[in-house]
Scaffold this active site. Structure first.
Site, PDB file in Angstrom:
ATOM      1  N   ASP A 177       0.843  -1.201   0.000  1.00 16.95           N
ATOM      2  CA  ASP A 177       0.000   0.000   0.000  1.00 16.95           C
ATOM      3  C   ASP A 177       0.877   1.251   0.000  1.00 16.95           C
ATOM      4  O   ASP A 177       0.375   2.371  -0.045  1.00 16.95           O
ATOM      5  CB  ASP A 177      -1.010  -0.014   1.154  1.00 16.95           C
ATOM      6  CG  ASP A 177      -0.361   0.050   2.528  1.00 16.95           C
ATOM      7  OD1 ASP A 177       0.881  -0.072   2.613  1.00 16.95           O
ATOM      8  OD2 ASP A 177      -1.097   0.206   3.524  1.00 16.95           O
ATOM      9  N   SER A 178       2.208   1.050   0.004  1.00 19.13           N
ATOM     10  CA  SER A 178       3.141   2.166  -0.242  1.00 19.13           C
ATOM     11  C   SER A 178       2.845   2.805  -1.593  1.00 19.13           C
ATOM     12  O   SER A 178       3.298   3.911  -1.870  1.00 19.13           O
ATOM     13  CB  SER A 178       4.592   1.670  -0.210  1.00 19.13           C
ATOM     14  OG  SER A 178       4.753   0.525  -1.025  1.00 19.13           O
ATOM     15  N   ASP A 191      -1.176  -6.415  -0.446  1.00 19.15           N
ATOM     16  CA  ASP A 191      -1.241  -5.724   0.851  1.00 19.15           C
ATOM     17  C   ASP A 191      -2.682  -5.319   1.160  1.00 19.15           C
ATOM     18  O   ASP A 191      -3.404  -4.861   0.274  1.00 19.15           O
ATOM     19  CB  ASP A 191      -0.377  -4.452   0.754  1.00 19.15           C
ATOM     20  CG  ASP A 191       0.300  -4.109   2.057  1.00 19.15           C
ATOM     21  OD1 ASP A 191       0.081  -4.813   3.061  1.00 19.15           O
ATOM     22  OD2 ASP A 191       1.075  -3.122   2.069  1.00 19.15           O
ATOM     23  N   LYS A 245      -0.907  -9.451   3.006  1.00 16.74           N
ATOM     24  CA  LYS A 245      -0.147  -8.930   4.147  1.00 16.74           C
ATOM     25  C   LYS A 245      -1.022  -7.952   4.900  1.00 16.74           C
ATOM     26  O   LYS A 245      -1.758  -7.175   4.289  1.00 16.74           O
ATOM     27  CB  LYS A 245       1.130  -8.216   3.665  1.00 16.74           C
ATOM     28  CG  LYS A 245       1.924  -7.578   4.810  1.00 16.74           C
ATOM     29  CD  LYS A 245       3.257  -7.040   4.364  1.00 16.74           C
ATOM     30  CE  LYS A 245       3.190  -5.650   3.810  1.00 16.74           C
ATOM     31  NZ  LYS A 245       2.619  -4.639   4.720  1.00 16.74           N
ATOM     32  N   GLU A 302      -1.006  -5.342   8.660  1.00 11.95           N
ATOM     33  CA  GLU A 302      -0.188  -4.758   9.735  1.00 11.95           C
ATOM     34  C   GLU A 302      -0.777  -5.064  11.113  1.00 11.95           C
ATOM     35  O   GLU A 302      -1.984  -5.224  11.250  1.00 11.95           O
ATOM     36  CB  GLU A 302      -0.106  -3.233   9.541  1.00 11.95           C
ATOM     37  CG  GLU A 302       0.613  -2.841   8.270  1.00 11.95           C
ATOM     38  CD  GLU A 302       0.722  -1.322   8.101  1.00 11.95           C
ATOM     39  OE1 GLU A 302       0.367  -0.572   9.036  1.00 11.95           O
ATOM     40  OE2 GLU A 302       1.165  -0.896   7.021  1.00 11.95           O
ATOM     41  N   GLU A 340       9.497  -4.104  10.275  1.00 13.23           N
ATOM     42  CA  GLU A 340       9.862  -2.801   9.701  1.00 13.23           C
ATOM     43  C   GLU A 340      10.299  -1.829  10.795  1.00 13.23           C
ATOM     44  O   GLU A 340       9.623  -1.694  11.825  1.00 13.23           O
ATOM     45  CB  GLU A 340       8.666  -2.205   8.926  1.00 13.23           C
ATOM     46  CG  GLU A 340       8.989  -0.810   8.373  1.00 13.23           C
ATOM     47  CD  GLU A 340       8.004  -0.283   7.349  1.00 13.23           C
ATOM     48  OE1 GLU A 340       7.036  -0.989   6.996  1.00 13.23           O
ATOM     49  OE2 GLU A 340       8.220   0.864   6.892  1.00 13.23           O
TER      50      GLU A 340
HETATM   51  O1  KIV Z   1       3.568  -1.090   1.638  1.00 12.23           O
HETATM   52  C1  KIV Z   1       4.720  -1.534   1.527  1.00 12.23           C
HETATM   53  O2  KIV Z   1       5.393  -1.380   0.511  1.00 12.23           O
HETATM   54  C2  KIV Z   1       5.258  -2.276   2.671  1.00 12.23           C
HETATM   55  C3  KIV Z   1       6.685  -2.693   2.636  1.00 12.23           C
HETATM   56  C4  KIV Z   1       7.607  -1.562   2.598  1.00 12.23           C
HETATM   57  C5  KIV Z   1       7.015  -3.671   3.679  1.00 12.23           C
HETATM   58  O3  KIV Z   1       4.555  -2.538   3.583  1.00 12.23           O
END
Ligand code: KIV
Length: 277
Positions: free
Chosen positions: A45-46, A84, A114, A116, A183
């Protein structure tokens, strides 16, 4: 060639081989990082920051993630694809988490998801795993909690905070995650977690002793040279390469040097121009 499964990734840890993960957000980049031989590709989600230009990851929606995950899936042949879960798509209830994860797998073609959070996300992780979807955990600096953390701050620097990060990692593993991202944590904390857990740890800003590493592809490639956090190493300076290339193109178009004859098409037969009068 088959994409790597959770079993292949566990085997890498068992064989003491480092796991390489990188982010990608579109087909073109996915194809390139896959050819480079990475083990896992994360549609993070970056993308809220590096693709959408937002200040943080909070505005990213599940529709955004499904769209980008599907684009990336078309570019991968070998790497394992992780989608994510964005902010507020798993925090409400374990049922909501399972439904959101289901969309990333069914519509985005992710092989795992993924999310958090440590102890607080354990019920969501357990529910998703129960539905047959592998989960990657993510503890330490969790960007979706940016406001609670008071900024993008390293976690686990004090004794109390380090204990919390360790507890979180154990809870994630206990809930059934098959691997975990650490992280922004001090390297001794990441080392302790890596030694305690049977599942692989993937570090970002967590030192060299994790079972693998992940970085944002734009950071590795130097797409924004004004962004230089301590945990990033640049392997290229594409900002310069791209601005130079596009600058040269603009110059040649303006000067009439492009397109030249070799970039232009010719007729097979000469054109007869009819006289109009
Ligand atoms: O959103 C993302 O890219 C991440 C990674 C940097 C681990 O969570």
């Amino acid at each position: 060639m088959q994409r790597k499964s959770v079993l292949d990734l566990h085997k890498l840890k068992a064989d003491n081989q480092k796991i390489v993960m990188v982010t990608a957000y579109d087909y073109t980049m996915a194809r390139l990082v896959d050819r480079a031989g990475v083990d896992m590709v994360l549609v993070g989600d970056s993308l809220g920051m590096v693709i959408q230009g937002e200040q943080d990851t909070l505005p990213v929606t599940l529709d955004d993630m499904v769209y980008h995950t599907r684009c990336v899936s078309r570019g991968l042949q070998r790497a394992h694809l992780v989608g994510d879960m964005p902010f507020m798509t798993y925090q409400v209830s374990p049922e909501q988490a399972m439904a959101s994860a289901g969309r990333l797998v069914q519509e985005g073609h992710a092989q795992s998801v993924k999310l958090e959070g440590g102890e607080r996300s354990a019920p969501a992780i357990a529910r998703i795993v129960e539905a047959g979807i592998p989960v990657v955990g993510h503890v330490g600096l969790t960007p979706q909690s940016v406001h609670a953390m008071g900024g993008f701050k390293v976690q686990g620097r004090t004794e109390e905070s380090a204990e919390r990060v360790v507890r979180d990692a154990l809870a994630v593993a206990e809930a059934g995650a098959f691997c975990i991202v650490l992280e922004g944590v001090p390297m001794d904390v990441a080392t302790e977690i890596t030694e305690k857990l049977a599942i692989p740890t993937i570090g970002i800003g967590a030192g060299p002793h994790c079972d693998g590493q992940v970085l944002v592809c734009n950071d590795i490639l130097g797409m924004d040279l004004t962004f230089a956090p301590r945990f990033v190493k640049r392997y290229a300076r594409l900002e310069e390469v791209i601005t130079d290339a596009v600058g040269n193109y603009a110059k040649e178009v303006r000067e009439g040097a492009f397109p030249a004859e070799e970039h232009s098409f010719k007729r097979k037969t000469p054109r007869r121009i009819a006289k109009l009068y």
